[in-house]
Design a protein around this motif. Sequence first.
Motif, PDB file in Angstrom:
ATOM      1  N   UNK A  14       0.894  -1.386   0.098  1.00  0.00           N
ATOM      2  CA  UNK A  14      -0.028  -0.120   0.074  1.00  0.00           C
ATOM      3  C   UNK A  14       0.702   1.083   0.020  1.00  0.00           C
ATOM      4  N   UNK A  15       2.103   1.312   0.810  1.00  0.00           N
ATOM      5  CA  UNK A  15       2.858   2.524   1.050  1.00  0.00           C
ATOM      6  C   UNK A  15       3.662   2.559  -0.646  1.00  0.00           C
ATOM      7  N   UNK A  16       3.637   1.496  -1.243  1.00  0.00           N
ATOM      8  CA  UNK A  16       4.381   1.482  -2.688  1.00  0.00           C
ATOM      9  C   UNK A  16       3.344   2.104  -3.644  1.00  0.00           C
ATOM     10  N   UNK A  17       2.100   1.972  -3.484  1.00  0.00           N
ATOM     11  CA  UNK A  17       0.985   2.358  -4.359  1.00  0.00           C
ATOM     12  C   UNK A  17       0.971   3.914  -4.158  1.00  0.00           C
ATOM     13  N   UNK A  18       1.030   4.172  -2.747  1.00  0.00           N
ATOM     14  CA  UNK A  18       0.970   5.538  -2.280  1.00  0.00           C
ATOM     15  C   UNK A  18       2.264   6.389  -3.186  1.00  0.00           C
ATOM     16  N   UNK A  19       3.567   5.790  -3.045  1.00  0.00           N
ATOM     17  CA  UNK A  19       4.648   6.373  -3.711  1.00  0.00           C
ATOM     18  C   UNK A  19       4.347   6.565  -4.970  1.00  0.00           C
ATOM     19  N   UNK A  20       3.743   5.428  -5.868  1.00  0.00           N
ATOM     20  CA  UNK A  20       3.514   5.727  -7.297  1.00  0.00           C
ATOM     21  C   UNK A  20       2.624   6.656  -7.513  1.00  0.00           C
ATOM     22  N   UNK A  21       1.561   6.853  -6.786  1.00  0.00           N
ATOM     23  CA  UNK A  21       0.666   7.752  -7.053  1.00  0.00           C
ATOM     24  C   UNK A  21       1.002   9.127  -6.688  1.00  0.00           C
ATOM     25  N   UNK A  24       3.760   9.649 -10.077  1.00  0.00           N
ATOM     26  CA  UNK A  24       2.949   9.994 -11.320  1.00  0.00           C
ATOM     27  C   UNK A  24       1.829  11.304 -11.214  1.00  0.00           C
ATOM     28  N   UNK A  25       1.728  11.676  -9.945  1.00  0.00           N
ATOM     29  CA  UNK A  25       0.951  13.107  -9.703  1.00  0.00           C
ATOM     30  C   UNK A  25      -0.604  12.518  -9.692  1.00  0.00           C
ATOM     31  N   UNK A  26      -0.861  11.314  -9.304  1.00  0.00           N
ATOM     32  CA  UNK A  26      -2.174  11.008  -9.574  1.00  0.00           C
ATOM     33  C   UNK A  26      -3.196  11.840  -8.992  1.00  0.00           C
ATOM     34  N   UNK A  27      -3.006  12.339  -7.526  1.00  0.00           N
ATOM     35  CA  UNK A  27      -3.624  12.930  -6.801  1.00  0.00           C
ATOM     36  C   UNK A  27      -3.592  14.500  -6.939  1.00  0.00           C
ATOM     37  N   UNK A  28      -2.697  15.034  -7.526  1.00  0.00           N
ATOM     38  CA  UNK A  28      -2.566  16.356  -7.701  1.00  0.00           C
ATOM     39  C   UNK A  28      -1.592  16.740  -6.425  1.00  0.00           C
ATOM     40  N   UNK A  29      -1.099  17.909  -6.417  1.00  0.00           N
ATOM     41  CA  UNK A  29      -0.094  18.432  -5.601  1.00  0.00           C
ATOM     42  C   UNK A  29      -0.480  18.221  -4.139  1.00  0.00           C
ATOM     43  N   UNK A  30      -2.005  18.562  -3.842  1.00  0.00           N
ATOM     44  CA  UNK A  30      -2.272  18.373  -2.726  1.00  0.00           C
ATOM     45  C   UNK A  30      -3.026  17.036  -2.071  1.00  0.00           C
ATOM     46  N   UNK A  31      -2.696  15.979  -2.734  1.00  0.00           N
ATOM     47  CA  UNK A  31      -3.095  14.573  -2.487  1.00  0.00           C
ATOM     48  C   UNK A  31      -2.721  14.215  -1.091  1.00  0.00           C
ATOM     49  N   UNK A  32      -1.586  14.370  -0.617  1.00  0.00           N
ATOM     50  CA  UNK A  32      -1.260  14.025   0.575  1.00  0.00           C
ATOM     51  C   UNK A  32      -2.076  14.700   1.574  1.00  0.00           C
ATOM     52  N   UNK A 207       2.957   8.714  -0.500  1.00  0.00           N
ATOM     53  CA  UNK A 207       3.120  10.078  -1.204  1.00  0.00           C
ATOM     54  C   UNK A 207       4.299  10.634  -0.647  1.00  0.00           C
ATOM     55  N   UNK A 208       4.584  10.874   0.630  1.00  0.00           N
ATOM     56  CA  UNK A 208       5.332  11.639   1.090  1.00  0.00           C
ATOM     57  C   UNK A 208       6.642  11.080   0.928  1.00  0.00           C
ATOM     58  N   UNK A 209       7.011  10.132   0.706  1.00  0.00           N
ATOM     59  CA  UNK A 209       8.379   9.539   0.310  1.00  0.00           C
ATOM     60  C   UNK A 209       8.877   9.864  -1.164  1.00  0.00           C
ATOM     61  N   UNK A 210       8.175  10.379  -1.765  1.00  0.00           N
ATOM     62  CA  UNK A 210       8.192  10.856  -3.282  1.00  0.00           C
ATOM     63  C   UNK A 210       9.418  12.045  -3.288  1.00  0.00           C
ATOM     64  N   UNK A 211      10.464  12.191  -3.825  1.00  0.00           N
ATOM     65  CA  UNK A 211      11.606  12.972  -3.909  1.00  0.00           C
ATOM     66  C   UNK A 211      12.302  13.263  -2.606  1.00  0.00           C
TER      67      UNK A 211
END
Length: 306
Positions: A14-21, A24-32, A207-211
């Motif tokens: 599930x964390x990996x899915x969040x990272x992928x989201x 690839x900016x699936x939920x936009x910049x405010x997704x997290x 998502x927070x792990x990206x970058x």
Amino acid sequence: MGGVITGFATISVIIAVGYAAGRFDVLGENGRQVLTRLAFSIATPALLFTVMADADLSVILSAPLVVTALSTLAAALLFLAVACVRRWGVGYSTMGALCASYVNAGNLGIPIAAYVLGDASLVAPVLLLQQLFIAPVALTVFDITTAEERPGVWRQLTSPFRNPVVVGSLLGLAVNVTGVPVPTMVMDPVALIGGMSVPAVLLAFGISLRGRALPARGPDRWPVLLSVLIKVSVQPFLAWLIGAGLFGLSGETLFAVVVVAALPAAQNLFTYASRYDIGTTLARDSVLLSTILAAPALVVVTVLLR
């Protein structure tokens, strides 16, 4: 052993899915931020309401709960002692103390209790301890330390009752104690909403792990390493020492207490950190590292005590 692998694998996916989201900016910049607010204000209170409404309250007076409480308090105080010397600040130190002692009893503790200990209800004592005592105290500290103006005495005293996480727990407890039946048409939607809590928290964490740089870098390095050291190794040892030495626990009862203490820091700590903007990096890195290291720690506990 299979329960440890299954529990950690589920969380990792599930964390990996969040990272992928996030990647690839699936939920936009405010997704997290949206997921965090959803979990904190709506889904987690609903989940805790259902958990507390059905919990076995007899575990409150059990020896394992006392052992858990003492080992949790000792682990938190150990971090706070260092934090006081280093002058890390009240809110930041409180978050660090939570990272060092607040276990992932929900989304990881329940499957591990079911598969490793053979009884999911064995995690109930720590759930009650954390949601009825530790969380209200910590969240009150965050409410007070992040207030723009110094709150009055009445506002400080009533602060826990304005926090959705605490309110959800207390309402569930009230239903449990009074025995008031909750209509199915009310409980089913609440349970359905509560089911979003764990996925939302884990997706936001991913998502927070990206970058981000590797964990335990920068100014938060030493607080992160200290909290992880206490969480992964010191707290389980304290649980064993207190359980066997002071309360004479042995066998499966002692094993269960130590396994619960060896669970990693809870992902919802990152939700709290994001909500109050306190120690966000500390919470994220501590949760990540303790989750990675908890798997071998639980294997060691299983080998030594079984």
